[in-house]
Design an enzyme around this catalytic site. Structure first.
Site, PDB file in Angstrom:
ATOM      1  N   CYS A  79     -13.097 -13.793  36.622  1.00  0.00           N
ATOM      2  CA  CYS A  79     -12.253 -14.229  35.511  1.00  0.00           C
ATOM      3  C   CYS A  79     -10.778 -13.879  35.793  1.00  0.00           C
ATOM      4  CB  CYS A  79     -12.769 -13.641  34.197  1.00  0.00           C
ATOM      5  SG  CYS A  79     -12.085 -14.490  32.765  1.00  0.00           S
ATOM      6  N   HIS A 167     -18.374 -15.427  34.120  1.00  0.00           N
ATOM      7  CA  HIS A 167     -18.780 -14.022  34.158  1.00  0.00           C
ATOM      8  C   HIS A 167     -20.219 -13.886  34.675  1.00  0.00           C
ATOM      9  CE1 HIS A 167     -15.406 -12.048  32.097  1.00  0.00           C
ATOM     10  NE2 HIS A 167     -15.242 -13.233  31.552  1.00  0.00           N
ATOM     11  N   GLU A 169     -21.808 -11.339  35.364  1.00  0.00           N
ATOM     12  CA  GLU A 169     -22.447 -10.108  34.893  1.00  0.00           C
ATOM     13  C   GLU A 169     -23.131 -10.253  33.548  1.00  0.00           C
ATOM     14  OE1 GLU A 169     -19.298 -10.797  35.022  1.00  0.00           O
ATOM     15  OE2 GLU A 169     -18.125  -9.921  33.412  1.00  0.00           O
TER      16      GLU A 169
END
Ligand code: XMP
Length: 517
Positions: A79, A167, A169
Site C-alpha cells: 500500500c 493488503h 496481510e
C-alpha cells in the site's frame, strides 16, 4: 543466528497483522519504526514497508532513505510502501476514486512472477487506500491489475523489489498468505523454523545462560501471559523462581483459590497474598473510576514490593510483557506511543534486572507456547480480565457486599457461556465462552422495582457484557442467542440475592469501551 524479516512501520493499522501473518509462516520478524532499520544486523533476510495513514505527497509523510537496503535485501512495499517506492523513483501517485476500497479481483497478472506463484485466477484482494499509483517509472513493470486499478502490483526490473497496492496481510485477501510466503520463503530464503517448540527450546537455554543460579521474582495475575512466563522460567531455573500472586479481593468468584491450585499443579513455587483487607479499606467511599484505578495500582505495588523485599537474594524481576505491549507504534504526528508496562515502581534498593521472556511474542503465539509447555486449556483460553478487577465493573463505591453480588452474577454468566455448546464454522464443537473475546457482568448503581411471588422488590440491576474482538482495540457486542440470555437472566434473578433486573449491553467499541469504567 535466527534469520528474520524486518517490517518498517509507517503507521498503518495493519502493520501488526503483517507481523502475525509472517510468524504464522514460521518465519521470525520484527516491526520497527520506519526510520529505525537495524543496519548491520546480518540476520535480516528481507524488508517489508507497511501502509500508512499519510499520502506519499503530504508534507509530513514519513520518508525513509532505502539506499542502504536496496540492492542488498529483497523489499516488498505494501500500500503506502508500494506508493512510496514508486513515487520516490519518479512515478505518480494521486487521490483515488472511492471504488478502491474493499474487495477487488486480480484480473491480469504474471503467473510466473516469484511474488505471485500459486496465486489463483481472479483471486480476491483487499484494497484500502485513498491514493493510487497512476504512473510507474520506466524501469518498473506492472505484474498485476484489477478491473479498477491498473497498477495493483509491480516489480522493479532486474531488482528484488516489489510493490502491491492491496493488503495481502488481511483475511479478505484470499491468496495473501501465499504472496507473503512467496516473499519471505522463496524470495528472501527464510527457512520456516520459527515455532513454539523451537521458541521453548531456545528460550529455556537462553534463560539458563542469562540467569544462571540467580533468584527471580515474578508477579502472577492469573492471566495467560504471566502464567506462560512463569512456566517457561520454571522449566529453565526451577526452584530459583518465586512467584507472587496478590489477591486484591476483586477477582472473580473462587478465582484466587482455583488459580493457586492450578499453579501448584504446574509445579510453580507461588506465594499467595490475601491483601483484600487493605484494598477494601483504601477504596472505601471512592466512586471516581480514575481514583479507584490509582488506589489499586498503588496498593498493588506496595503489597507486591513488601513481599518481594522478603526475597533478599533476588536479582531479577520477570514479567509477562508481550510484543504488542512494546511495539513502538506510531501515531499520525510521527510520535512513538509506548504502551504501558505491567508492573510499575520496582523496589529500587533491590536493584533488580528485568527479564521478559515473552517480549517478542504475539498473543496467539503466547497461547501456543503455553500449550507446548503443557499448561491446561482452561488457563490458556481464559478471557482477558482487567488488572483492577471487579472494581471497574462496580459503578460507584465498592463494598464487600457489592463484590459478593457481582461475583455471584458473573459466575452464573461465565459458567453459562462455558456450558452452552455450539458448533463453529469448521463443524467443531466449542462453547459460547470460546466464541467471545471477553465477557463479564457490571453492577449498576440503580435500583428498580420488581415483583417476586406476591412481594414487591426494589433491588439492583446488572448489565451483561460480551464482546467479540481480535485485539481489544475495537470490539462488537456478541450476538448471544436469545435462549441463552433468557436462561442467564432467569438464573441470576432467581439465585443472586439483591438483583431483580438484567440488561444486555449492545454497544460497540468505539464509541463505547469494553469496560464500563
Ligand atoms: P477498554 O475498556 O479500554 O478495555 O475497551 C480494553 C481491554 O483492556 C482491559 N482493561 C484493562 N486491563 N488494566 C488492565 O490490565 C486496566 O486498568 C484495564 N482497563 C481495561 C479490558 O478488560 C479489555 O480487555
Amino acid at each position: 543466528m535466527e534469520e528474520k524479516i524486518i517490517i518498517l512501520d509507517f503507521g498503518s493499522q495493519t502493520t501488526q497483522l503483517i507481523g502475525r501473518r509472517i510468524r504464522e509462516l514460521n518465519v521470525y520478524c520484527e516491526i520497527v519504526p520506519y526510520n529505525k532499520f537495524p543496519h548491520g544486523d546480518g540476520s535480516v533476510k528481507g524488508v517489508i514497508l507497511s501502509g500508512s495513514p499519510f499520502s506519499v505527497y503530504d508534507q509530513e509523510a514519513f520518508k525513509v532513505d532505502l539506499a542502504g537496503i536496496r540492492g542488498k535485501l529483497p523489499i516488498l512495499g505494501i500500500c503506502y510502501g508500494a506508493q512510496f517506492i514508486a513515487y520516490t523513483n519518479g512515478g505518480s501517485v494521486e487521490p483515488a476514486g472511492s471504488r478502491e476500497y474493499g474487495r477487488a479481483k486480480l484480473g491480469r497478472f504474471e503467473h510466473d512472477n516469484p511474488l505471485l506463484k500459486g496465486v489463483r485466477e481472479h483471486s480476491q484482494v483487499w484494497m484500502s487506500h485513498g491514493d493510487t499509483i497512476t504512473a510507474i517509472p520506466d524501469n518498473f513493470r506492472i505484474i498485476a491489475s484489477t478491473d479498477e486499478v491498473a497498477i495493483a502490483a509491480y516489480q522493479v526490473e532486474g531488482e528484488r523489489v516489489w510493490g502491491v497496492q492491496f493488503h495481502p496481510e488481511v483475511y479478505h485477501s484470499e491468496d495473501g498468505t501465499q504472496m507473503l510466503r512467496n516473499f519471505v520463503v522463496d524470495i528472501c530464503g527464510c527457512h520456516q523454523t520459527w515455532s513454539s517448540a523451537s521458541f521453548v527450546d531456545t528460550t529455556v537455554a537462553e534463560l539458563k545462560e542469562q540467569i544462571g543460579n540467580d533468584r527471580v521474582i515474578l508477579g502472577l495475575s492469573g492471566g495467560v501471559d504471566s502464567s506462560v512466563a512463569a512456566v517457561l522460567l520454571n522449566r529453565a531455573i526451577g526452584k530459583n523462581l518465586t512467584c507472587i500472586f496478590v489477591d486484591h479481593g476483586l477477582l472473580r468468584k473462587n478465582e484466587f483459590h482455583d488459580v493457586m491450585h492450578d499453579y501448584e499443579c504446574l509445579g510453580l513455587n507461588v506465594i499467595g497474598v490475601d491483601a483484600s483487607e487493605k484494598f477494601f479499606k483504601d477504596l472505601e467511599g471512592v466512586s471516581d473510576p480514575e481514583q479507584k484505578r490509582k488506589i489499586i495500582g498503588r496498593d498493588f505495588v506496595e503489597v507486591f514490593n513488601a513481599e518481594a523485599r522478603k526475597i533478599t537474594d533476588a536479582r531479577w524481576l520477570a514479567q509477562g510483557t508481550i510484543y504488542p505491549d512494546r511495539i513502538e507504534s506510531l501515531n499520525i504526528t510521527g510520535k512513538v506511543i509506548k504502551s504501558h508496562h505491567n508492573v510499575g515502581g520496582l523496589p529500587k534498593e533491590m536493584n533488580l534486572q528485568l527479564c521478559e521472556p515473552l517480549k517478542w511474542l504475539f498473543k496467539d503465539e503466547v497461547r501456543r507456547v503455553g500449550r507446548e509447555l503443557g499448561i491446561p486449556e482452561h488457563l490458556i483460553g481464559r478471557h482477558p480480565f482487567p488488572g483492577p478487577g471487579l472494581a471497574v465493573r462496580i459503578l460507584g463505591d465498592i463494598t464487600r457486599e457489592k463484590v459478593r453480588i457481582l461475583q455471584d452474577a458473573d459466575d452464573i454468566f461465565i459458567r453459562g457461556l462455558r456450558d452452552w455448546k455450539v458448533t463453529d464454522a469448521e463443524g467443531n464443537e466449542t462453547s459460547l465462552y470460546h466464541q467471545v473475546w471477553q465477557a463479564g457482568v457490571i453492577l449498576l448503581p440503580v435500583r428498580s422495582v420488581g415483583v417476586m411471588g406476591d412481594e414487591r422488590t426494589y433491588e439492583q440491576a446488572v448489565a451483561l457484557r460480551a464482546v467479540t474482538s481480535t485485539d481489544a482495540m475495537t470490539a462488537d457486542w456478541a450476538r448471544l442467542p436469545y435462549d441463552f440470555l433468557a436462561k442467564v437472566s432467569n438464573d441470576i434473578i432467581n439465585k443472586v440475592k439483591g438483583v431483580n433486573r438484567v440488561a444486555y449491553d449492545i454497544s460497540s467499541k468505539p464509541p463505547s469501551t469494553i469496560e464500563w469504567e
